[in-house]
Scaffold this motif. Structure first.
Motif, short mmCIF file in Angstrom:
data_model
loop_
_atom_site.label_atom_id
_atom_site.label_comp_id
_atom_site.label_asym_id
_atom_site.label_seq_id
_atom_site.Cartn_x
_atom_site.Cartn_y
_atom_site.Cartn_z
N LEU A 1 46.06 53.75 38.17
CA LEU A 1 46.44 54.42 39.41
C LEU A 1 46.00 53.63 40.64
O LEU A 1 46.70 53.61 41.66
N SER A 2 44.84 52.98 40.54
CA SER A 2 44.40 52.14 41.67
C SER A 2 45.33 50.95 41.86
O SER A 2 45.60 50.55 43.00
N LEU A 3 45.84 50.40 40.76
CA LEU A 3 46.82 49.31 40.85
C LEU A 3 48.13 49.81 41.45
O LEU A 3 48.79 49.09 42.21
N LEU A 4 48.50 51.05 41.14
CA LEU A 4 49.70 51.65 41.73
C LEU A 4 49.51 51.84 43.23
O LEU A 4 50.41 51.53 44.03
N ASP A 5 48.35 52.37 43.63
CA ASP A 5 48.07 52.54 45.06
C ASP A 5 48.19 51.22 45.80
O ASP A 5 48.75 51.14 46.89
N ALA A 6 47.64 50.16 45.19
CA ALA A 6 47.68 48.84 45.82
C ALA A 6 49.12 48.32 45.90
O ALA A 6 49.53 47.75 46.92
N ALA A 7 49.88 48.52 44.82
CA ALA A 7 51.26 48.04 44.80
C ALA A 7 52.10 48.71 45.88
O ALA A 7 52.98 48.09 46.48
N GLU A 8 51.83 49.99 46.14
CA GLU A 8 52.56 50.70 47.19
C GLU A 8 52.24 50.15 48.58
O GLU A 8 53.02 50.34 49.52
N LEU A 9 51.10 49.47 48.69
CA LEU A 9 50.74 48.81 49.95
C LEU A 9 51.10 47.33 49.92
O LEU A 9 50.62 46.55 50.73
N ARG A 10 51.95 46.97 48.93
CA ARG A 10 52.45 45.60 48.77
C ARG A 10 51.36 44.60 48.41
O ARG A 10 51.41 43.43 48.79
N VAL A 11 50.37 45.09 47.68
CA VAL A 11 49.32 44.22 47.14
C VAL A 11 49.54 44.06 45.65
O VAL A 11 49.47 45.05 44.90
N LEU A 12 49.84 42.85 45.22
CA LEU A 12 50.11 42.63 43.80
C LEU A 12 48.82 42.72 42.99
O LEU A 12 47.75 42.27 43.45
N PRO A 13 48.90 43.28 41.78
CA PRO A 13 47.71 43.25 40.90
C PRO A 13 47.45 41.82 40.47
O PRO A 13 48.38 41.04 40.26
N SER A 14 46.20 41.45 40.36
CA SER A 14 45.86 40.09 39.93
C SER A 14 46.01 39.98 38.42
O SER A 14 45.98 40.99 37.70
N ALA A 15 46.15 38.76 37.93
CA ALA A 15 46.22 38.54 36.48
C ALA A 15 44.94 39.01 35.81
O ALA A 15 44.96 39.55 34.70
N GLY A 16 43.82 38.85 36.51
CA GLY A 16 42.54 39.30 35.96
C GLY A 16 42.48 40.81 35.82
O GLY A 16 41.97 41.32 34.81
N ALA A 17 43.01 41.53 36.82
CA ALA A 17 43.01 42.99 36.76
C ALA A 17 43.89 43.49 35.63
O ALA A 17 43.56 44.46 34.93
N ILE A 18 45.03 42.82 35.42
CA ILE A 18 45.94 43.22 34.34
C ILE A 18 45.30 42.91 32.98
O ILE A 18 45.38 43.71 32.04
N SER A 19 44.65 41.74 32.89
CA SER A 19 43.98 41.38 31.63
C SER A 19 42.86 42.36 31.31
O SER A 19 42.68 42.75 30.15
N PHE A 20 42.13 42.78 32.35
CA PHE A 20 41.08 43.78 32.14
C PHE A 20 41.67 45.05 31.57
O PHE A 20 41.10 45.66 30.65
N GLN A 21 42.83 45.46 32.12
CA GLN A 21 43.46 46.69 31.64
C GLN A 21 43.86 46.58 30.17
O GLN A 21 43.71 47.52 29.40
N VAL A 22 44.37 45.42 29.78
CA VAL A 22 44.76 45.20 28.39
C VAL A 22 43.54 45.32 27.47
O VAL A 22 43.59 46.01 26.43
N VAL A 23 42.45 44.68 27.86
CA VAL A 23 41.22 44.73 27.05
C VAL A 23 40.67 46.15 27.01
O VAL A 23 40.25 46.65 25.95
N GLU A 24 40.66 46.81 28.16
CA GLU A 24 40.11 48.17 28.23
C GLU A 24 40.92 49.13 27.37
O GLU A 24 40.36 49.96 26.65
N SER A 25 42.24 49.02 27.44
CA SER A 25 43.10 49.90 26.64
C SER A 25 42.91 49.66 25.15
O SER A 25 42.82 50.61 24.36
N ALA A 26 42.86 48.38 24.76
CA ALA A 26 42.68 48.05 23.34
C ALA A 26 41.32 48.54 22.85
O ALA A 26 41.19 49.02 21.72
N THR A 27 40.30 48.41 23.70
CA THR A 27 38.96 48.89 23.33
C THR A 27 38.97 50.40 23.14
O THR A 27 38.36 50.93 22.19
N LYS A 28 39.66 51.10 24.03
CA LYS A 28 39.78 52.56 23.91
C LYS A 28 40.35 52.94 22.55
O LYS A 28 39.81 53.82 21.86
N PHE A 29 41.45 52.31 22.18
CA PHE A 29 42.08 52.64 20.90
C PHE A 29 41.18 52.27 19.72
O PHE A 29 41.08 53.01 18.75
#
Length: 213
Positions: free
Chosen positions: A111-139
């Protein structure tokens, strides 16, 4: 505690069904943002269904609350029902509580990445990679939890055996298949997880209904 667990299983399933209906109707899914994509593509996928995506995450918070309460009640019932294996139930719930925490972090991070995108701030590759790791860890942590709960289920009836095997062998099979698939197929696999959740809740609810000892 058994009746409370039954009630909470029903509530958890109901929230999940509503969340699936919203996702199917709007095409907004949490799973689409659990895998890596280029920042531009990731931002577009967030913005495509922004309002619906927020609704999905709001429902997911309710789902997290419901499934955490359900597994707490189930663990308490198993500790009373099968004292020799109470430690497995307690460890299973501890892992599920950690899963809930990771799930909450996942929701608010996306949701924080969505808020940023609505303000025309692209998510960084690092932020996306963190999300991938965090999601996989959750599962992965959830797999540990479900496997431990499966071992704690009394195997004194056919239904008990069915629930035990679903939570142990079924969970391991799901983990192996899910992590072995290439990204394109992983999206399809992830979108069908809710079926397994509902089947598991249904089995648990029926086992609890018959387990009056």
């Amino acid at each position: 505690m058994r009746k409370l667990a039954m009630y909470l299983a029903g509530c958890t399933g109901a929230v999940l069904v509503v969340m699936v209906i919203v996702s199917v109707a709007t095409h907004a899914t949490q799973e689409a943002h659990e895998h890596f994509a280029l920042p531009e593509q990731y931002a577009v996928s967030l913005l495509d269904h922004a309002t619906a995506l927020r609704a999905v995450f709001a429902l997911d918070i309710a789902f997290i609350v419901a499934y955490t309460a359900f597994f707490a009640a189930l663990a308490a019932h198993l500790c009373e029902r099968n004292p020799p294996l109470a430690l497995l139930a307690k460890l299973g719930f501890a892992a599920m509580a950690l899963t809930a925490l990771l799930d909450i972090i996942e929701d608010h991070h996306i949701l924080s990445l969505l808020d940023a995108a609505e303000l025309r701030v692209l998510p960084s590759a690092g932020a996306i990679s963190f999300q991938v790791v965090e999601s996989a860890t959750k599962f992965s942590v959830s797999y540990v939890s479900l496997f431990l709960f499966g071992l704690a289920i009394p195997r004194t009836t056919k239904l008990g055996w069915a629930l035990c095997l679903f939570l142990t062998a079924g969970t391991l099979l799901s983990a192996i298949v899910g992590y072995s698939l290439p990204p394109a197929l992983a999206h399809v696999f992830d979108s069908g997880r809710w079926i397994g959740f509902l089947v598991g809740l249904g089995l648990a609810l029926e086992w609890l209904r018959r387990d009056e000892r």
